[in-house]
Scaffold this active site. Structure first.
Site, short mmCIF file in Angstrom:
data_model
loop_
_atom_site.label_atom_id
_atom_site.label_comp_id
_atom_site.label_asym_id
_atom_site.label_seq_id
_atom_site.Cartn_x
_atom_site.Cartn_y
_atom_site.Cartn_z
N MET A 137 0.79 -1.09 0.18
CA MET A 137 0.03 -0.08 -0.09
C MET A 137 0.98 1.28 -0.05
SD MET A 137 -2.34 1.40 2.96
CE MET A 137 -2.40 -0.04 4.08
N PRO A 138 0.96 1.87 -1.22
CA PRO A 138 1.79 3.09 -1.21
C PRO A 138 1.01 4.39 -0.43
CG PRO A 138 0.87 2.51 -3.50
CD PRO A 138 0.39 1.77 -2.50
N ILE A 139 2.06 4.91 0.49
CA ILE A 139 1.72 6.17 1.08
C ILE A 139 2.60 7.38 0.66
CG2 ILE A 139 1.56 7.28 3.51
CD1 ILE A 139 1.14 4.72 4.73
N ARG A 182 -2.43 5.68 -0.72
CA ARG A 182 -2.85 6.93 0.28
C ARG A 182 -2.06 8.12 -0.04
NH1 ARG A 182 -5.98 2.96 0.90
NH2 ARG A 182 -6.10 1.89 3.04
N GLN A 184 -6.01 1.25 -2.70
CA GLN A 184 -4.62 0.86 -1.90
C GLN A 184 -3.76 2.22 -1.90
OE1 GLN A 184 -3.52 -2.38 -4.60
NE2 GLN A 184 -3.02 -3.50 -2.50
#
Length: 68
Positions: A1-3, A40, A38
């Protein structure tokens, strides 16, 4: 999950920030092969007096540009 964290100067409209979040999400989906849900994106707004370059705040830089 990329932030993904983005810092911008205060003063942009809600629509501009939403567009930025949408575009960043699309780029992450395309380049990282993840689903949009996915991704953020955290946008932090910084006051012109809390962002500087060359020893001057952005507020001072903008003021100088107006004088020229």
């Amino acid at each position: 999950m990329p932030i993904i964290q983005v810092q911008v100067l205060k003063g942009r409209s809600d629509e501009q920030i939403k567009g930025l979040i949408e575009d960043i999400t699309e780029a992450a989906v395309t380049n990282l092969q993840v689903r949009p849900e996915q991704v953020r994106v955290v946008v932090t707004e910084i006051a012109e007096t809390h962002w500087g370059a060359g020893g001057l705040t952005m507020k001072e830089i903008k003021r100088e540009r107006e004088v020229k």
